[in-house]
Design an enzyme around this catalytic site. Structure first.
Site, PDB file in Angstrom:
ATOM      1  N   TYR A  66       7.115   3.139  24.614  1.00  0.00           N
ATOM      2  CA  TYR A  66       7.432   2.050  24.276  1.00  0.00           C
ATOM      3  C   TYR A  66       6.213   1.189  24.190  1.00  0.00           C
ATOM      4  CZ  TYR A  66      12.184   0.792  22.784  1.00  0.00           C
ATOM      5  OH  TYR A  66      12.915   0.619  22.059  1.00  0.00           O
ATOM      6  N   GLU A  88       6.023  -2.525  23.266  1.00  0.00           N
ATOM      7  CA  GLU A  88       6.491  -4.003  22.645  1.00  0.00           C
ATOM      8  C   GLU A  88       5.175  -4.919  22.987  1.00  0.00           C
ATOM      9  OE1 GLU A  88      10.055  -5.281  23.842  1.00  0.00           O
ATOM     10  OE2 GLU A  88      11.153  -3.895  22.762  1.00  0.00           O
ATOM     11  N   ASP A 105       2.154  -7.962  -3.002  1.00  0.00           N
ATOM     12  CA  ASP A 105       2.800  -6.716  -2.385  1.00  0.00           C
ATOM     13  C   ASP A 105       2.393  -5.516  -3.013  1.00  0.00           C
ATOM     14  OD1 ASP A 105       4.540  -4.678  -1.441  1.00  0.00           O
ATOM     15  OD2 ASP A 105       6.213  -5.415  -2.109  1.00  0.00           O
ATOM     16  N   THR A 126       2.955  -0.763   1.831  1.00  0.00           N
ATOM     17  CA  THR A 126       3.286   0.372   2.596  1.00  0.00           C
ATOM     18  C   THR A 126       2.332   1.289   2.905  1.00  0.00           C
ATOM     19  OG1 THR A 126       3.942   1.379   0.541  1.00  0.00           O
ATOM     20  CG2 THR A 126       5.696   0.275   1.707  1.00  0.00           C
ATOM     21  N   LYS A 181       2.568   5.589   0.296  1.00  0.00           N
ATOM     22  CA  LYS A 181       2.484   5.910  -1.067  1.00  0.00           C
ATOM     23  C   LYS A 181       1.078   6.316  -1.523  1.00  0.00           C
ATOM     24  CE  LYS A 181       6.555   2.648  -1.699  1.00  0.00           C
ATOM     25  NZ  LYS A 181       7.116   1.618  -2.175  1.00  0.00           N
ATOM     26  N   ARG A 185       5.118   6.945   6.919  1.00  0.00           N
ATOM     27  CA  ARG A 185       5.827   5.852   6.300  1.00  0.00           C
ATOM     28  C   ARG A 185       5.756   4.672   7.258  1.00  0.00           C
ATOM     29  NH1 ARG A 185       8.689   8.850   2.839  1.00  0.00           N
ATOM     30  NH2 ARG A 185       9.493   6.820   1.795  1.00  0.00           N
TER      31      ARG A 185
HETATM   32  C1  PLP Z   1       8.185   0.848  -1.501  1.00  0.00           C
HETATM   33  C2  PLP Z   1       8.063  -0.390  -1.727  1.00  0.00           C
HETATM   34  C3  PLP Z   1       8.634  -1.318  -0.892  1.00  0.00           C
HETATM   35  C4  PLP Z   1       9.499  -1.084   0.479  1.00  0.00           C
HETATM   36  O1  PLP Z   1       9.061  -0.040   1.230  1.00  0.00           O
HETATM   37  P1  PLP Z   1      10.155   0.896   2.062  1.00  0.00           P
HETATM   38  O2  PLP Z   1       9.349   1.599   2.844  1.00  0.00           O
HETATM   39  O3  PLP Z   1      10.812   1.691   1.021  1.00  0.00           O
HETATM   40  O4  PLP Z   1      11.053  -0.038   2.727  1.00  0.00           O
HETATM   41  C5  PLP Z   1       8.274  -2.897  -0.740  1.00  0.00           C
HETATM   42  N1  PLP Z   1       7.715  -3.186  -1.872  1.00  0.00           N
HETATM   43  C6  PLP Z   1       7.178  -2.505  -3.002  1.00  0.00           C
HETATM   44  C7  PLP Z   1       6.644  -3.308  -4.169  1.00  0.00           C
HETATM   45  C8  PLP Z   1       7.439  -1.247  -2.846  1.00  0.00           C
HETATM   46  O5  PLP Z   1       6.971  -0.361  -3.980  1.00  0.00           O
END
Ligand code: PLP
Length: 419
Positions: free
Chosen positions: A55, A57, A201, A228, A231, A237
């Site tokens: 933990y 925090e 994003d 994220t 990807k 993740r």
């Molecule tokens: C995948 C994605 C997210 C969200 O990610 P999660 O890990 O699935 O919650 C947010 N914004 C964009 C543009 C994404 O492609």
């Protein structure tokens, strides 16, 4: 000592069977979902490590629990490396995934009810960019820009007109289904005109930004970039918020204690590893190959008569209109391709007349196949199989034969961590 895997096999065969099944599925099929990848073996190791027991925090040097000597060090490594990768001043690596990462930015910089200008979902924006079904869609006033009806590209004129009309507090770009790079200078100019924050994003294509083959929003003066880590970056993740130093305190407070409790330290250790890999010269080669593969894939599909949204790609993904190309909706196309071990996902296309669960297209992406070592010639074979399958939806025998060829090809490209 017996391995963790052996222990699982003997002590919980039911769960073990699902793991073994998934391993086989990943080994024998080609993963073309643009948001997926195979993470590094080192990341797999650290995800299943004792960092998961801790933990932590708070933030390095300011924690609410003792015993943080090593968690502080690994979180600092992740933050420092992330800043180096994306050329930014501050990184928060604690968001539990992409969705809370974006929520933390909205809630940290804005007040409920404020207006956010973002990309329409049916034109490629993400669920967390204000979908009416999402909590953020209820909390904030999202105004949506779309893509141009003829080209399928973002209409900068519409972005400007909407900003002038609605005076958003935040201008958001970035997408989940759009095959082009973005004109950050234009977004920044619009935001400056109305006094809004700029946020990108980059979840889908951050690996290509890190690898130097797509533009970096920070080069255009953006305030915040979110991504994220799982990807195109190939990490565990998780999510990251990257920003200027003067916004750091607001972002950090918003992530913790605003939105979350304890961070997942095993994931943060994985992000540190991932950012280290992204700084190595080989990662530039990887990013370049992801892009070359996507372009080769697009060219091969179009040469075979397939229709792609915007007529090609500048990133890792293609959006194919299967209704126009083959008279099949995206759900049917996805299922037919699943049968031959080619995994794609159904996708709405701009101004789609069909509903989201039966949309008019599919998305195809190259990050995972590239990680396995596949190059342009494999992309061309895949494109050929895809067209063959979708042109002959009633020919089950053809699918059996293609599945064997797909498996034979996959056998030559091991999944990292699964040799
Ligand atoms: C995948 C994605 C997210 C969200 O990610 P999660 O890990 O699935 O919650 C947010 N914004 C964009 C543009 C994404 O492609």
């Amino acid at each position: 000592m017996r391995s963790c895997r052996d222990l699982l096999q003997s002590n919980d065969p039911e769960v073990f069977e699902t793991l073994a099944g998934e391993e086989n599925r990943q080994r024998l099929g080609v993963e073309l979902i643009p948001s997926e990848n195979y993470t590094y073996p080192e990341v797999l190791a650290v995800l299943g490590s004792v960092f998961t027991n801790k933990y932590s925090e708070g933030y390095p040097g300011r924690r609410y629990y003792g015993g943080q000597e090593f968690t502080d060090r690994v979180e600092n490594l992740a933050r420092e490396r992330a800043c180096e990768v994306f050329k930014c001043e501050h990184a928060n690596v604690q968001p539990l995934s992409g969705s809370p990462m974006n929520q933390a930015v909205y809630l940290g910089l804005l007040e409920p009810g404020d207006t956010i200008l973002a990309m329409d979902l049916s034109h490629g924006g993400h669920l967390t960019h204000g979908a009416p079904v999402s909590h953020m869609g209820r909390l904030f006033n999202f105004v949506r820009y779309k893509t141009d009806a003829s080209e399928g590209a973002i209409d900068a004129g519409e972005v400007r007109a909407l900003a002038r009309e609605h005076k958003p507090k935040l201008v958001l770009c970035g997408y989940t289904s759009y095959p082009r790079d973005l004109d950050y200078a234009a977004f920044k100019a619009v935001a400056d005109e109305v006094g809004a924050f700029t946020m990108c994003d980059a979840s889908h294509y951050a690996g290509l930004v890190a690898g130097g083959v797509m533009r970096n929003p920070f080069d255009y003066g953006f305030d915040v970039v979110t991504t994220t880590s799982h990807k195109s970056l190939r990490g565990p993740r998780g999510g990251m918020v990257l920003c200027r130093k003067d916004l750091a305190a607001r972002i950090d407070k918003s992530v913790f204690p605003g939105l979350q409790g304890g961070p997942h330290m095993n994931v943060i250790a994985g992000i540190a590893i991932t950012m280290g890999k992204a700084l190595a010269p080989e990662f530039r080669d990887y990013a370049r190959q992801v892009l070359l593969n996507a372009k080769a894939f697009a060219a091969a599909l179009m040469a075979d008569g397939a229709q792609l949204v915007t007529g090609g790609t500048d990133n890792h993904m293609l959006v194919m209109n299967t209704s126009k190309s083959f008279g099949l909706d995206g759900k049917v196309a996805e299922e037919l391709l699943d049968e031959v071990g080619i995994t794609t996902n159904k996708q709405i296309v701009p101004d789609d007349p069909n509903p989201p669960l039966r949309p008019s297209g599919i998305r195809i992406g190259t990050p995972a196949a590239t990680t396995r070592g596949m190059k342009e010639s494999e992309m061309e074979r895949l494109a050929g199989w895809i067209v063959d399958v979708l042109r002959h939806p009633d020919d089950a025998g053809r699918r059996v034969a293609i599945r064997r060829e797909v498996e034979e090809m996959c056998g030559r490209f091991p999944v990292p961590g699964l040799e």
